[in-house]
Motif scaffolding. Structure first.
Motif, PDB file in Angstrom:
ATOM      1  N   VAL A  82     -16.353  -1.108 -11.198  1.00 30.64           N
ATOM      2  CA  VAL A  82     -15.388  -1.870 -10.773  1.00 30.64           C
ATOM      3  C   VAL A  82     -16.465  -3.103 -10.243  1.00 30.64           C
ATOM      4  O   VAL A  82     -15.899  -4.147 -10.266  1.00 30.64           O
ATOM      5  CB  VAL A  82     -14.821  -1.110  -9.181  1.00 30.64           C
ATOM      6  CG1 VAL A  82     -14.216  -2.121  -8.353  1.00 30.64           C
ATOM      7  CG2 VAL A  82     -13.930  -0.122  -9.613  1.00 30.64           C
ATOM      8  N   GLU A  83     -17.549  -2.781  -9.671  1.00 34.52           N
ATOM      9  CA  GLU A  83     -18.351  -3.841  -9.557  1.00 34.52           C
ATOM     10  C   GLU A  83     -18.803  -4.863 -10.438  1.00 34.52           C
ATOM     11  O   GLU A  83     -18.965  -6.050 -10.421  1.00 34.52           O
ATOM     12  CB  GLU A  83     -19.474  -3.480  -8.665  1.00 34.52           C
ATOM     13  CG  GLU A  83     -19.471  -2.773  -7.285  1.00 34.52           C
ATOM     14  CD  GLU A  83     -20.487  -1.750  -6.853  1.00 34.52           C
ATOM     15  OE1 GLU A  83     -21.672  -1.567  -7.336  1.00 34.52           O
ATOM     16  OE2 GLU A  83     -20.038  -1.143  -5.836  1.00 34.52           O
ATOM     17  N   THR A  84     -18.973  -3.888 -11.865  1.00 36.54           N
ATOM     18  CA  THR A  84     -19.469  -4.865 -12.954  1.00 36.54           C
ATOM     19  C   THR A  84     -18.173  -5.492 -13.697  1.00 36.54           C
ATOM     20  O   THR A  84     -18.514  -5.797 -14.784  1.00 36.54           O
ATOM     21  CB  THR A  84     -20.401  -4.303 -13.859  1.00 36.54           C
ATOM     22  OG1 THR A  84     -19.852  -2.854 -14.363  1.00 36.54           O
ATOM     23  CG2 THR A  84     -21.921  -3.815 -13.241  1.00 36.54           C
ATOM     24  N   LYS A  85     -17.114  -5.206 -13.070  1.00 39.26           N
ATOM     25  CA  LYS A  85     -15.748  -5.486 -13.845  1.00 39.26           C
ATOM     26  C   LYS A  85     -15.663  -4.939 -15.300  1.00 39.26           C
ATOM     27  O   LYS A  85     -15.051  -5.871 -16.119  1.00 39.26           O
ATOM     28  CB  LYS A  85     -15.662  -7.061 -13.863  1.00 39.26           C
ATOM     29  CG  LYS A  85     -15.641  -7.748 -12.438  1.00 39.26           C
ATOM     30  CD  LYS A  85     -14.999  -9.139 -12.524  1.00 39.26           C
ATOM     31  CE  LYS A  85     -14.725  -9.818 -11.076  1.00 39.26           C
ATOM     32  NZ  LYS A  85     -15.459  -9.131  -9.998  1.00 39.26           N
ATOM     33  N   THR A  86     -15.994  -3.784 -15.588  1.00 39.03           N
ATOM     34  CA  THR A  86     -15.904  -3.233 -16.846  1.00 39.03           C
ATOM     35  C   THR A  86     -15.127  -1.870 -16.776  1.00 39.03           C
ATOM     36  O   THR A  86     -14.936  -1.118 -17.715  1.00 39.03           O
ATOM     37  CB  THR A  86     -17.394  -2.668 -17.307  1.00 39.03           C
ATOM     38  OG1 THR A  86     -17.854  -1.854 -16.408  1.00 39.03           O
ATOM     39  CG2 THR A  86     -18.229  -3.786 -17.626  1.00 39.03           C
ATOM     40  N   ALA A  87     -14.424  -1.869 -15.443  1.00 27.13           N
ATOM     41  CA  ALA A  87     -13.636  -0.598 -15.523  1.00 27.13           C
ATOM     42  C   ALA A  87     -12.381  -0.406 -16.382  1.00 27.13           C
ATOM     43  O   ALA A  87     -11.967   0.861 -16.789  1.00 27.13           O
ATOM     44  CB  ALA A  87     -13.279  -0.222 -13.978  1.00 27.13           C
ATOM     45  N   LYS A  88     -11.741  -1.601 -16.906  1.00 27.46           N
ATOM     46  CA  LYS A  88     -10.627  -1.521 -17.356  1.00 27.46           C
ATOM     47  C   LYS A  88     -11.116  -1.178 -19.176  1.00 27.46           C
ATOM     48  O   LYS A  88      -9.938  -1.233 -20.187  1.00 27.46           O
ATOM     49  CB  LYS A  88      -9.827  -2.704 -17.357  1.00 27.46           C
ATOM     50  CG  LYS A  88      -9.110  -2.603 -15.946  1.00 27.46           C
ATOM     51  CD  LYS A  88      -8.244  -3.761 -15.989  1.00 27.46           C
ATOM     52  CE  LYS A  88      -7.538  -3.390 -14.246  1.00 27.46           C
ATOM     53  NZ  LYS A  88      -6.423  -4.511 -13.927  1.00 27.46           N
ATOM     54  N   SER A  89     -12.249  -1.328 -19.417  1.00 28.93           N
ATOM     55  CA  SER A  89     -12.413  -1.238 -20.905  1.00 28.93           C
ATOM     56  C   SER A  89     -12.342   0.144 -21.304  1.00 28.93           C
ATOM     57  O   SER A  89     -12.308   1.212 -20.553  1.00 28.93           O
ATOM     58  CB  SER A  89     -14.103  -1.507 -21.017  1.00 28.93           C
ATOM     59  OG  SER A  89     -14.699  -0.673 -21.855  1.00 28.93           O
ATOM     60  N   SER A  90     -11.961   0.431 -22.506  1.00 27.76           N
ATOM     61  CA  SER A  90     -11.257   1.584 -23.112  1.00 27.76           C
ATOM     62  C   SER A  90     -12.404   2.653 -23.217  1.00 27.76           C
ATOM     63  O   SER A  90     -12.129   3.711 -23.146  1.00 27.76           O
ATOM     64  CB  SER A  90     -10.654   1.386 -24.212  1.00 27.76           C
ATOM     65  OG  SER A  90     -11.544   1.011 -25.385  1.00 27.76           O
TER      66      SER A  90
END
Length: 202
Positions: A82-90
């Motif tokens: 969430v902090e690195t904004k990669t949470a939504k990656s598949s």
């Protein structure tokens, strides 16, 4: 086999939370792993579900293994993304945890159907739990593959005999579902806080 196939998972659930009540990564993933032998007993009908669950467990485990003290708590795997904004990656652990939780929702609903509706066939129990849990998150392709797979569901009585071993299968299913459901609920609430509980499959 001593007891039912659910016995190791029921035992494992007791150690999933820390003294502070937080879900621990390794013990949670171990419980999910203990459900894989149960899925095996479904044969070809659950091959897709099994590989999906196995893949998501591996993804979360390898991230945990990269830094066990940092990722001791299950949700730390999500927080860092969430902090690195990669949470939504598949390929994210967040995505892995979301789909692992959904697959477990499906299995809990299925196991409940097996004890609540003794007159239902296995494919009826599977289809109903799929409709209640995974279906709305699946695209057309996944949904049709699933529908085809459910036609391969084993005979209900044979399945219950095989998973029952020497234990009381209905009691163990009830115990597993009651103890595991709140953990899955907690995962959904945590993911929802970051708007990550609604992601769909393509």
């Amino acid at each position: 086999m001593e007891g039912t196939v659910f016995a190791p998972a029921i035992e494992g659930i007791k150690t999933v939370k820390s003294d502070q009540g937080e879900i621990l990564s390794q013990p949670f993933l171990e419980v999910c792993k203990h459900i894989l032998p149960v899925i095996d007993k479904f044969g070809a009908a659950m091959a897709l579900v099994k590989s999906d669950i196995g893949g998501n467990i591996s993804r979360l485990e390898s991230k945990y293994a990269s830094n066990p003290s940092r990722f001791n708590y299950l949700y730390s795997l999500v927080q860092v993304e969430v902090e690195t904004k990669t949470a939504k990656s598949s390929s994210s652990c967040t995505n892995g945890l979301l789909w692992l939780t959904r697959a477990m929702d499906f299995l809990v609903a299925l196991f409940r159907n097996l004890i609540d509706h003794e007159d239902w066939s296995m494919s009826q129990a599977c289809t109903d739990s799929y409709t209640k849990t995974l279906k709305k998150w699946h695209g057309w392709l996944a949904s049709s593959s699933f529908t085809v797979a459910m036609k391969l569901a084993p005979d209900r009585k044979k399945f219950m005999d095989v998973v029952g071993g020497t234990g009381d299968i209905n009691a163990d299913i009830e115990q597993f579902c009651s103890a595991f459901s709140p953990l899955l609920e907690e995962n959904h609430k945590f993911l929802a806080r970051f708007g990550l509980d609604e992601l769909k499959a393509s």
